[in-house]
Write an enzyme that holds these catalytic residues in place. Structure first.
Site, PDB file in Angstrom:
ATOM      1  N   GLU A 197      -4.821   1.855 -17.364  1.00  0.00           N
ATOM      2  CA  GLU A 197      -5.425   1.119 -17.595  1.00  0.00           C
ATOM      3  C   GLU A 197      -5.436   0.601 -18.720  1.00  0.00           C
ATOM      4  OE1 GLU A 197      -7.003   2.856 -15.363  1.00  0.00           O
ATOM      5  OE2 GLU A 197      -6.937   2.510 -13.600  1.00  0.00           O
TER       6      GLU A 197
ATOM      7  N   HIS B 243      -9.182  10.358 -16.680  1.00  0.00           N
ATOM      8  CA  HIS B 243      -8.313  10.259 -14.909  1.00  0.00           C
ATOM      9  C   HIS B 243      -9.315  11.087 -13.655  1.00  0.00           C
ATOM     10  CE1 HIS B 243      -5.589   8.575 -11.565  1.00  0.00           C
ATOM     11  NE2 HIS B 243      -6.259   7.415 -12.097  1.00  0.00           N
TER      12      HIS B 243
END
Length: 367
Positions: free
Chosen positions: A312, A257
């Protein structure tokens, strides 16, 4: 004589992408990437997602603005969905080449702001209607009118399928929508604040935010997670498939991330919700095996770069488990994030300040 700037000189790191630059003061959300913490208006995300409905979480985020209480907000969102359904002729008349997301944007552009509801409610309530209707139109089906007595998550699933969803599916969607409600000054939220800072109306700011979200570097990761899971196929293939992908220098979708240097707290919130749907689901077991294999391989391949599971990964598995088509992941993200966008615009407009950063010129000097 003025020295000519060097056109090949790289922009200084603090300016590149505005990383590290503080562009707003906010009460809405705080992301601590080093500790893996997400706070929404004074409460950890783990204390909100799975415990509050979407409407209750929105009311928590909106508490600094003049909005209805949670029970009344549910009714107001229902009224907003009912009002949004009047825009169906515009959606149905649109060219068939429009995708679901583009049709949602068209619906929002056509949405009247004269319903008597606050604009933030009218917009946030409308997008679930536009998502469901746009998907059904793309499938050659007739849009289903909203039921204003239901919660947003329940009615969204009903408008997609034509049937009331199982309670655990509605709870899972509620959990997801709350999880993505707000997340600091990301690209789409910053876009919304910039537009809002010009005193443009809220609808224009949300349309701009939707445009930013459409880019694959912002809103496109959950779908490819399912593509990866499908390609791996079974737990015994995970380690070899992941090893070969890393050897080809491919990115493992759902890991790493831009902000978090440890595990994304939203991943654990969604993973917990997924288990409530039933651990006997073979895709759930496969996802957990892939996660463990990926984390082990990444630790070996990139020992100096912490790459952990991000939101995700379990977004993809959770939404797939409740029957959401993977083509709807970005549109659904927009549904959940819209109240956050609206809150940031309202907060920015209260300051009366125009966001107008400077640029660093590295072009040639005049002759």
């Amino acid at each position: 004589m003025t020295e000519a700037p060097n056109p090949t000189r790289m922009t200084p790191d603090p300016i590149a992408g505005l990383e590290g630059v503080v562009a707003a003061t906010t009460m809405l959300s705080h992301v601590d990437g080093q500790k893996g913490v997400l706070i929404l208006y004074g409460r950890h995300i783990e204390d909100l997602a799975g415990k509050l409905s979407f409407e209750e979480a929105v009311r928590h985020l909106w508490q600094d603005f003049q909005m209805p209480e949670a029970s009344s907000l549910r009714e107001a969102f229902g009224e907003a969905r009912r009002a949004a359904f009047a825009v169906m002729p515009v959606l149905e008349a649109a060219p068939s080449s429009l995708g679901v997301y583009e049709r949602m944007q068209l619906g929002l552009a056509a949405l009247p702001m004269s319903t008597g509801l606050p604009d933030a409610i009218a917009i946030s309530g409308a997008l679930p209607v536009f998502l469901a209707a746009s998907h059904r139109i793309a499938m050659g089906q007739t849009p289903i009118a909203p039921d204003s007595t239901l919660e947003t998550a329940t009615d969204l699933l009903r408008m997609l399928t034509g049937e009331l969803p199982p309670a655990d599916h509605a709870a899972a969607l509620n959990r997801y929508l709350v999880t993505i409600l707000d997340h600091g000054l990301n690209a789409s939220t910053f876009t919304a604040r910039v537009i809002g800072s010009t005193q443009a109306n809220l609808k224009q700011a949300v349309l701009g935010a939707m445009g930013a979200l459409s880019g694959p570097l912002h809103g496109g990761a959950p779908g490819p997670v399912l593509d990866m899971i499908d390609a791996i196929g079974s737990p015994e293939n995970a380690a070899a498939w992941i090893g070969e992908a890393l050897a080809r220098k491919e990115r493992l979708m759902g890991f790493g991330h831009r902000i978090y240097r440890t595990r994304d707290p939203r991943a654990d919130v969604l993973k917990a919700g997924l288990r409530l749907l039933g651990p006997e689901n073979p895709k759930v077991r496969l996802a957990e095996e892939i996660e463990q294999a990926a984390l082990a391989a990444l630790k070996t391949a990139k020992p100096d770069r912490p790459l952990e599971t991000n939101v995700e990964f379990y977004t993809a598995v959770l939404l797939d488990a409740i029957g959401i088509d993977r083509t709807l992941f970005t549109p659904l993200f927009a549904v959940g994030r819209t109240p956050g966008w609206c809150a940031h615009v309202l907060e920015q407009q209260e300051t009366g300040k125009l966001i107008r950063p400077s640029s660093h010129y590295v072009g040639p000097s005049p002759a």
